[in-house]
Design a protein around this motif. Structure first.
Motif, PDB file in Angstrom:
ATOM      1  N   CYS A  13      23.652  17.316  50.487  1.00  0.00           N
ATOM      2  CA  CYS A  13      22.451  16.474  50.547  1.00  0.00           C
ATOM      3  C   CYS A  13      22.760  14.978  50.481  1.00  0.00           C
ATOM      4  O   CYS A  13      21.894  14.158  50.751  1.00  0.00           O
ATOM      5  N   GLY A  14      23.988  14.602  50.107  1.00  0.00           N
ATOM      6  CA  GLY A  14      24.367  13.196  50.044  1.00  0.00           C
ATOM      7  C   GLY A  14      24.005  12.494  48.741  1.00  0.00           C
ATOM      8  O   GLY A  14      24.268  11.306  48.591  1.00  0.00           O
ATOM      9  N   ASP A  15      23.388  13.190  47.802  1.00  0.00           N
ATOM     10  CA  ASP A  15      23.000  12.577  46.538  1.00  0.00           C
ATOM     11  C   ASP A  15      24.239  12.339  45.664  1.00  0.00           C
ATOM     12  O   ASP A  15      25.280  12.976  45.847  1.00  0.00           O
ATOM     13  N   GLU A  16      24.113  11.428  44.718  1.00  0.00           N
ATOM     14  CA  GLU A  16      25.238  11.060  43.857  1.00  0.00           C
ATOM     15  C   GLU A  16      25.139  11.639  42.449  1.00  0.00           C
ATOM     16  O   GLU A  16      25.963  11.316  41.595  1.00  0.00           O
ATOM     17  N   ASP A  17      24.161  12.503  42.184  1.00  0.00           N
ATOM     18  CA  ASP A  17      23.968  13.072  40.852  1.00  0.00           C
ATOM     19  C   ASP A  17      24.812  14.340  40.708  1.00  0.00           C
ATOM     20  O   ASP A  17      24.318  15.452  40.763  1.00  0.00           O
ATOM     21  N   LEU A  18      26.122  14.163  40.522  1.00  0.00           N
ATOM     22  CA  LEU A  18      27.066  15.282  40.441  1.00  0.00           C
ATOM     23  C   LEU A  18      27.614  15.423  39.033  1.00  0.00           C
ATOM     24  O   LEU A  18      27.812  14.433  38.321  1.00  0.00           O
ATOM     25  N   ARG A  19      27.887  16.665  38.665  1.00  0.00           N
ATOM     26  CA  ARG A  19      28.473  16.979  37.363  1.00  0.00           C
ATOM     27  C   ARG A  19      29.580  18.006  37.554  1.00  0.00           C
ATOM     28  O   ARG A  19      29.477  18.846  38.452  1.00  0.00           O
ATOM     29  N   PRO A  20      30.619  17.966  36.724  1.00  0.00           N
ATOM     30  CA  PRO A  20      31.657  19.009  36.822  1.00  0.00           C
ATOM     31  C   PRO A  20      31.053  20.387  36.574  1.00  0.00           C
ATOM     32  O   PRO A  20      30.197  20.557  35.711  1.00  0.00           O
ATOM     33  N   GLY A  21      31.471  21.365  37.387  1.00  0.00           N
ATOM     34  CA  GLY A  21      30.955  22.722  37.259  1.00  0.00           C
ATOM     35  C   GLY A  21      31.626  23.495  36.142  1.00  0.00           C
ATOM     36  O   GLY A  21      32.718  23.147  35.690  1.00  0.00           O
ATOM     37  N   GLU A  22      30.961  24.546  35.719  1.00  0.00           N
ATOM     38  CA  GLU A  22      31.480  25.378  34.637  1.00  0.00           C
ATOM     39  C   GLU A  22      32.481  26.417  35.127  1.00  0.00           C
ATOM     40  O   GLU A  22      33.131  27.072  34.325  1.00  0.00           O
ATOM     41  N   GLN A  23      32.617  26.595  36.441  1.00  0.00           N
ATOM     42  CA  GLN A  23      33.475  27.637  36.989  1.00  0.00           C
ATOM     43  C   GLN A  23      34.959  27.284  36.940  1.00  0.00           C
ATOM     44  O   GLN A  23      35.793  28.118  37.222  1.00  0.00           O
ATOM     45  N   GLY A  24      35.298  26.050  36.645  1.00  0.00           N
ATOM     46  CA  GLY A  24      36.708  25.700  36.538  1.00  0.00           C
ATOM     47  C   GLY A  24      37.053  24.429  37.285  1.00  0.00           C
ATOM     48  O   GLY A  24      36.190  23.674  37.729  1.00  0.00           O
ATOM     49  N   HIS A  25      38.346  24.207  37.434  1.00  0.00           N
ATOM     50  CA  HIS A  25      38.872  22.995  38.052  1.00  0.00           C
ATOM     51  C   HIS A  25      38.429  22.869  39.508  1.00  0.00           C
ATOM     52  O   HIS A  25      38.528  23.810  40.276  1.00  0.00           O
ATOM     53  N   GLY A  26      37.930  21.703  39.890  1.00  0.00           N
ATOM     54  CA  GLY A  26      37.531  21.433  41.257  1.00  0.00           C
ATOM     55  C   GLY A  26      36.108  21.841  41.579  1.00  0.00           C
ATOM     56  O   GLY A  26      35.665  21.648  42.701  1.00  0.00           O
ATOM     57  N   CYS A  27      35.377  22.398  40.627  1.00  0.00           N
ATOM     58  CA  CYS A  27      33.994  22.827  40.859  1.00  0.00           C
ATOM     59  C   CYS A  27      33.038  21.714  40.449  1.00  0.00           C
ATOM     60  O   CYS A  27      33.207  21.088  39.407  1.00  0.00           O
ATOM     61  N   TRP A  28      32.025  21.487  41.278  1.00  0.00           N
ATOM     62  CA  TRP A  28      31.033  20.450  41.037  1.00  0.00           C
ATOM     63  C   TRP A  28      29.646  21.010  41.279  1.00  0.00           C
ATOM     64  O   TRP A  28      29.458  21.910  42.095  1.00  0.00           O
TER      65      TRP A  28
END
Length: 59
Positions: A13-28
């Motif tokens: 979507c191009g939005d900048e509201d990103l957070r690290p994911g709970e699934q592990g390294h490299g997930c957002w």
């Protein structure tokens, strides 16, 4: 080795509201479109880019 690289925007979507994911390294996770994605470095290309005299790029 340096800290993990953070994406600047969601690839969907191009939005900048990103957070690290709970699934592990490299997930957002994107809070705007409610999507989760993974970023991974796959490796270097064997040949790389070769520049031509005409100004274009050829692989």
């Amino acid at each position: 080795m340096s800290e993990r690289a953070a994406p600047f925007y969601c690839p969907y979507c191009g939005d900048e509201d990103l957070r690290p994911g709970e699934q592990g390294h490299g997930c957002w996770e994107c809070a705007a479109c409610n999507r989760a994605f993974r970023l991974a470095f796959l490796g270097l290309l064997a040949r790389g880019l070769q520049h031509t005299g005409a100004g274009g790029d050829e692989t």
